[in-house]
Design an enzyme around this catalytic site. Sequence first.
Site, PDB file in Angstrom:
ATOM      1  N   CYS A  17       0.828  -1.199   0.000  1.00 37.03           N
ATOM      2  CA  CYS A  17       0.000   0.000   0.000  1.00 37.03           C
ATOM      3  C   CYS A  17       0.864   1.251   0.000  1.00 37.03           C
ATOM      4  O   CYS A  17       1.830   1.351   0.767  1.00 37.03           O
ATOM      5  CB  CYS A  17      -0.920  -0.010   1.220  1.00 37.03           C
ATOM      6  SG  CYS A  17      -2.114   1.338   1.229  1.00 37.03           S
TER       7      CYS A  17
ATOM      8  N   ARG B  11     -13.043   1.174  -3.983  1.00 33.08           N
ATOM      9  CA  ARG B  11     -12.543   1.133  -2.611  1.00 33.08           C
ATOM     10  C   ARG B  11     -11.842   2.441  -2.253  1.00 33.08           C
ATOM     11  O   ARG B  11     -11.760   2.845  -1.098  1.00 33.08           O
ATOM     12  CB  ARG B  11     -11.575  -0.045  -2.467  1.00 33.08           C
ATOM     13  CG  ARG B  11     -11.063  -0.242  -1.050  1.00 33.08           C
ATOM     14  CD  ARG B  11     -10.157  -1.468  -0.958  1.00 33.08           C
ATOM     15  NE  ARG B  11      -9.896  -1.807   0.423  1.00 33.08           N
ATOM     16  CZ  ARG B  11      -8.879  -1.318   1.121  1.00 33.08           C
ATOM     17  NH1 ARG B  11      -8.041  -0.465   0.566  1.00 33.08           N
ATOM     18  NH2 ARG B  11      -8.708  -1.670   2.379  1.00 33.08           N
TER      19      ARG B  11
END
Length: 502
Positions: A319, A417
């Site tokens: 991430c 998302r």
Amino acid sequence: MATEFEDGFPAEKLFAQGYSYTYDDVIFLPHYIDFPTDAVNLSTKLSRNVPLSIPWVSSPMDTVTESHMASAMAALGGIGIIHSNVTPSEQADMIRSVKSRRVPILSSPVFKAPDSRIVDEFDSNDVPFVLVTQSGTQETKLLGYIARSDWLGLKDKEAKLGEIMRTDANVCVPWDYDLGQIDEKLKKEGRDFVVVEKEGGEVVDALTKEEVDRVKGYPKLGKGTVGSDGRWMVGAAIGTRESDKERLEQLVKAGVDVIVLDSSQGNSVYQVEMIKYVKRTYPEVDVIGGNVVTMSQAQNLIKAGVDGLRVGMGSGSICTTQEVCAVGRGQATAVYKVSSIAAQSGIPVIADGGISFSGHIVKALVLGASTVMMGSFLAGSTEAPGAYDYDEKKKCRVKKYRGMGSLEAMAKGSDQRYLGDTAKLKIAQGVVGAVADKGSVLKLVPYTMQAVKQGFQDLGASSLQSAHDLLRSKTLRLEVRTSAAQVEGGVHGLASHEKKAF
């Protein structure tokens, strides 16, 4: 006269200094041991109404959790959350697959109709048999099977499979047979495989003796995470768009036990509205909100009615949200802060991301989390989706592992998302990589959980509740580790050393 002294800092003081700490930044000071390691009980809750035997959750990522991983997690006493980067019907089928088995083995057998004539699949040595069903698909009743040895011995390979197949009703076993029952049948009848069936005769899977023996070689499985319906429990991720309400309906019909609202920043009007919709429409289904990293974010979702909170923003190995968006929080600080406010309302917290070692799991749980959610830790395992490749440089097998914020994953639909599904220009908040083969989670998880229990023993905590009580009573103390202390705390000063088991 005894002199009172302070050693280390209570969590309340340590995390009030304005620093954003990761798990590696902090260390617990040992406490008093008055029980053996085996006395440590790590049973917990994922959400208000979903109990687990172990505090372990597999992440809803398309390179981590599908049917195979979710089945293994349930068998171990944890739970898997099936990702939503597929169509609603495909995601619902994965839920049904988990619900219709009691052995964590998925073999993907080949199906043919009785009027089929040629079995090209036998050209591969990996296909030991073909199952013949009424429609040639998994959804209908088994009629018979063709073994590879039978096929290779045939002179007339133009014959219909229905004319040459073996018919043997005893090859089938009910879906709720456990590993021991299946193993006993294989041994007693000298079979190479059995076919698992649902109540109506629909085929679930075909389990070979080789695969059963492989699973038998791992630590013994218990009852697993079983719901009130007598079936394994499984969760699923959804977004917060209007179309996700239709997805949710299909998932509930398939038997999903818990819904995770999958968003990198969960404190939004979209998520608040979806939480209220889920609780109003399906009050029997727990809903987990997130992701959040602050107390105010958490409080908004608690007021909306969540049954659990997912904590973490930008802490996963793949991430890049903190780098790209300059938003997030160190995971140790985030878990402590959110858990502090969530505990006041009895809301369990999932520590999502930042886990590389068993020590990180200990820190996450003691700092207030009820469970830890794994992505990279489980990626590369036998049960993770995808095929293995061989890395010539590292001389090992690897599997793809990608962030749901990577451009590759967003191309399949995960961009919602990150609230970017309507944007013309996609901005990546994750990367695509590969992780080494970890073997089966059926071995990895018990091994790791034993290390976690040893950590709890060193802290004098025999359960998650006792760990949380010791932390909040200021009995457990922490310190910040300097960069030199972090180096000292790991393997150092050696020309070479044995690699870790996992």
